[in-house]
Design a protein around this motif. Structure first.
Motif, PDB file in Angstrom:
ATOM      1  N   ASP A   7       0.857  -1.182   0.000  1.00  0.00           N
ATOM      2  CA  ASP A   7       0.000   0.000   0.000  1.00  0.00           C
ATOM      3  C   ASP A   7       0.900   1.241   0.000  1.00  0.00           C
ATOM      4  OD1 ASP A   7      -1.603   2.178   0.748  1.00  0.00           O
ATOM      5  OD2 ASP A   7      -2.967   0.873   1.862  1.00  0.00           O
ATOM      6  N   PRO A   8       0.741   2.158  -0.946  1.00  0.00           N
ATOM      7  CA  PRO A   8       1.616   3.343  -1.014  1.00  0.00           C
ATOM      8  C   PRO A   8       1.665   4.147   0.277  1.00  0.00           C
ATOM      9  CG  PRO A   8       0.284   3.172  -2.998  1.00  0.00           C
ATOM     10  CD  PRO A   8      -0.238   2.129  -2.040  1.00  0.00           C
ATOM     11  N   SER A   9       0.577   4.154   1.034  1.00  0.00           N
ATOM     12  CA  SER A   9       0.570   4.931   2.270  1.00  0.00           C
ATOM     13  C   SER A   9       1.367   4.258   3.389  1.00  0.00           C
ATOM     14  CB  SER A   9      -0.867   5.172   2.737  1.00  0.00           C
ATOM     15  OG  SER A   9      -1.547   3.945   2.933  1.00  0.00           O
ATOM     16  N   PHE A  10       1.751   2.987   3.192  1.00  0.00           N
ATOM     17  CA  PHE A  10       2.544   2.297   4.215  1.00  0.00           C
ATOM     18  C   PHE A  10       3.886   2.993   4.392  1.00  0.00           C
ATOM     19  CE2 PHE A  10       5.799  -0.670   5.537  1.00  0.00           C
ATOM     20  CZ  PHE A  10       5.222  -1.305   6.634  1.00  0.00           C
ATOM     21  N   ASP A  11       4.565   3.290   3.287  1.00  0.00           N
ATOM     22  CA  ASP A  11       5.881   3.935   3.382  1.00  0.00           C
ATOM     23  C   ASP A  11       5.769   5.317   4.021  1.00  0.00           C
ATOM     24  OD1 ASP A  11       7.047   1.762   2.260  1.00  0.00           O
ATOM     25  OD2 ASP A  11       7.517   2.673   0.332  1.00  0.00           O
ATOM     26  N   ALA A  15       7.787   6.031   7.453  1.00  0.00           N
ATOM     27  CA  ALA A  15       8.791   7.101   7.535  1.00  0.00           C
ATOM     28  C   ALA A  15       8.465   8.052   8.680  1.00  0.00           C
ATOM     29  CB  ALA A  15       8.858   7.862   6.209  1.00  0.00           C
ATOM     30  N   TYR A  16       7.191   8.427   8.797  1.00  0.00           N
ATOM     31  CA  TYR A  16       6.794   9.307   9.898  1.00  0.00           C
ATOM     32  C   TYR A  16       7.074   8.648  11.241  1.00  0.00           C
ATOM     33  CZ  TYR A  16       3.964  11.538  13.436  1.00  0.00           C
ATOM     34  OH  TYR A  16       3.563  12.128  14.597  1.00  0.00           O
ATOM     35  N   ALA A  17       6.721   7.360  11.372  1.00  0.00           N
ATOM     36  CA  ALA A  17       6.896   6.667  12.653  1.00  0.00           C
ATOM     37  C   ALA A  17       8.374   6.590  13.040  1.00  0.00           C
ATOM     38  CB  ALA A  17       6.300   5.259  12.563  1.00  0.00           C
ATOM     39  N   CYS A  18       9.261   6.394  12.059  1.00  0.00           N
ATOM     40  CA  CYS A  18      10.691   6.314  12.352  1.00  0.00           C
ATOM     41  C   CYS A  18      11.226   7.667  12.815  1.00  0.00           C
ATOM     42  CB  CYS A  18      11.457   5.843  11.120  1.00  0.00           C
ATOM     43  SG  CYS A  18      11.186   4.104  10.705  1.00  0.00           S
ATOM     44  N   VAL A  19      10.778   8.740  12.192  1.00  0.00           N
ATOM     45  CA  VAL A  19      11.194  10.080  12.626  1.00  0.00           C
ATOM     46  C   VAL A  19      10.697  10.338  14.040  1.00  0.00           C
ATOM     47  CG1 VAL A  19      10.939  12.562  12.221  1.00  0.00           C
ATOM     48  CG2 VAL A  19      11.322  11.018  10.294  1.00  0.00           C
ATOM     49  N   ARG A  20       9.446  10.002  14.300  1.00  0.00           N
ATOM     50  CA  ARG A  20       8.876  10.239  15.626  1.00  0.00           C
ATOM     51  C   ARG A  20       9.594   9.421  16.690  1.00  0.00           C
ATOM     52  NH1 ARG A  20       7.281  14.340  17.791  1.00  0.00           N
ATOM     53  NH2 ARG A  20       8.811  13.606  19.298  1.00  0.00           N
ATOM     54  N   ALA A  76      13.613   0.571  -0.371  1.00  0.00           N
ATOM     55  CA  ALA A  76      13.105   1.906  -0.054  1.00  0.00           C
ATOM     56  C   ALA A  76      13.681   2.386   1.265  1.00  0.00           C
ATOM     57  CB  ALA A  76      11.581   1.880   0.019  1.00  0.00           C
ATOM     58  N   PHE A  77      14.335   3.549   1.249  1.00  0.00           N
ATOM     59  CA  PHE A  77      14.879   4.098   2.487  1.00  0.00           C
ATOM     60  C   PHE A  77      13.777   4.489   3.461  1.00  0.00           C
ATOM     61  CE2 PHE A  77      18.816   5.375  -0.057  1.00  0.00           C
ATOM     62  CZ  PHE A  77      19.524   4.259   0.377  1.00  0.00           C
ATOM     63  N   ALA A  78      12.561   4.679   2.971  1.00  0.00           N
ATOM     64  CA  ALA A  78      11.442   4.976   3.861  1.00  0.00           C
ATOM     65  C   ALA A  78      11.127   3.815   4.790  1.00  0.00           C
ATOM     66  CB  ALA A  78      10.196   5.338   3.051  1.00  0.00           C
ATOM     67  N   ARG A  79      11.662   2.622   4.475  1.00  0.00           N
ATOM     68  CA  ARG A  79      11.447   1.441   5.307  1.00  0.00           C
ATOM     69  C   ARG A  79      12.684   1.091   6.128  1.00  0.00           C
ATOM     70  NH1 ARG A  79       7.878  -2.701   1.531  1.00  0.00           N
ATOM     71  NH2 ARG A  79       6.520  -1.110   0.595  1.00  0.00           N
ATOM     72  N   ASN A  80      13.665   1.968   6.132  1.00  0.00           N
ATOM     73  CA  ASN A  80      14.935   1.679   6.798  1.00  0.00           C
ATOM     74  C   ASN A  80      15.093   2.593   8.013  1.00  0.00           C
ATOM     75  OD1 ASN A  80      17.799   1.620   7.457  1.00  0.00           O
ATOM     76  ND2 ASN A  80      18.075   0.528   5.519  1.00  0.00           N
ATOM     77  N   LEU A  81      14.891   2.044   9.198  1.00  0.00           N
ATOM     78  CA  LEU A  81      14.985   2.849  10.422  1.00  0.00           C
ATOM     79  C   LEU A  81      16.373   3.466  10.575  1.00  0.00           C
ATOM     80  CD1 LEU A  81      14.002   3.860  13.212  1.00  0.00           C
ATOM     81  CD2 LEU A  81      14.728   1.647  14.145  1.00  0.00           C
ATOM     82  N   ASP A  82      17.422   2.700  10.292  1.00  0.00           N
ATOM     83  CA  ASP A  82      18.779   3.217  10.453  1.00  0.00           C
ATOM     84  C   ASP A  82      19.000   4.472   9.625  1.00  0.00           C
ATOM     85  OD1 ASP A  82      19.458   1.243  12.200  1.00  0.00           O
ATOM     86  OD2 ASP A  82      20.800   0.165  10.858  1.00  0.00           O
TER      87      ASP A  82
END
Length: 307
Positions: A7-11, A15-20, A76-82
């Motif tokens: 789902d496109p909104s997953f990324d 990304a938001y959750a990792c920043v938070r 996708a870097f949007a899925r990479n917490l590091d």
């Protein structure tokens, strides 16, 4: 709810959750909110898709593309917490230490930026119970080998952007430097070694490993030839109290996080050098009466910082 990661909104949400998460961890260590250096209330997170092979931050934005290396699947870097926590680390430095002043700008400021960003990401990952549990179970409490915590910016099961448990020394840059990411490695390695020093001191204090093992690992942990004998000792000690090993690591993680937060405040609007980082660490140690000043001095000396 997301039906699948496709789902496109997953990324976007990830990304938001990792920043938070990164901000939550570091605001906890700092004891206050991280101020945005760009003055606005909101940070814009842009997902650029497979047209952009990078992730970086700037004046009010975080942009995330994909890892497009030809020797591994697109990632996708949007899925990479590091990767995301690393970029948030840059924003934290800008917000607390300040933006680079031409009068104080030097090579080690750039190296410190990359080093802190890597360490920031490492400590964020170290707050995730599944990550710590997996590392501890696989390593049997021995954090000297390659694992999910010291492999920074994992791109696959065997590749990563950098390794915190490196053996890089400042003499490798005696004739100059090209990339600040490479220049950051001696500082990152010195601080990561301190994390291991604190962790092992906790293990010894709690009677989880003998002093002789801690000393031997400290002296020989960087050498592959001694890795099997070190691992064998941890294999013997870890099953007796795995929960206590985990708590010993959590205490070491939070002590180091507090020290790094102190460094940021201490270096605010000052000329940043690797020696100034060492002095700030020693100051944090004195304030807490932790007793790790010999380890701080030894770790920075081994890396030839200040030589």
């Amino acid at each position: 709810l997301f039906r699948s990661p496709n789902d496109p909104s997953f990324d976007q949400a990830h990304a938001y959750a990792c920043v938070r998460l990164a901000l939550d961890v570091w605001e906890g260590y700092l004891g206050r909110a991280v101020p945005w250096h760009f003055g606005r209330r909101m940070l814009e997170i842009g997902l650029l898709g497979q047209t952009y092979d990078n992730g970086e931050v700037g004046w009010g934005w975080l942009e995330l593309g994909w890892d497009l290396s030809p020797d591994r699947p697109p990632h996708a870097f949007a899925r990479n917490l590091d990767v995301i926590a690393h970029e948030v680390g840059h924003l934290i430095v800008y917000g607390i230490v300040g933006e680079p002043n031409p009068d104080r700008l030097n090579a080690e400021y750039a190296g410190f930026h990359e080093s802190f960003a890597d360490l920031a990401a490492l400590l964020v990952a170290a707050h995730l119970d599944p990550v710590v549990d997996q590392v501890m179970q696989r390593a049997r409490g021995n954090l000297y080998g390659a694992n999910e915590l010291n492999r920074l910016g994992e791109l696959s099961s065997t590749t990563q952007i950098r390794i915190a448990a490196n053996a890089t020394k400042m003499s490798e840059f005696a004739y100059g430097w090209i990339d600040e990411h490479d220049l950051s490695e001696p500082l990152t390695g010195a601080v990561f070694d301190l994390l291991l020093d604190i962790y092992q001191a906790n293990l010894v204090q709690r009677g989880l490993i003998p002093r002789a093992l801690a000393d031997f690992a400290d002296q020989r942990g960087h050498l592959r030839a001694f890795a099997p004998s070190i691992q064998a000792e941890y294999d013997r000690c870890y099953p007796r109290a795995p929960g206590e090993f985990r708590r010993a690591f959590a205490d070491a993680r939070d002590r180091l996080g507090g020290w790094l937060a102190h460094i940021l405040t201490r270096l605010r609007h000052r000329r940043v050098t690797y020696l100034s980082v060492r002095e700030a660490l020693l100051e944090a140690d004195r304030i807490q009466r932790s007793g790790f000043s010999p380890q701080i001095d030894a770790s920075f000396a081994w890396r030839e910082i200040g030589a």
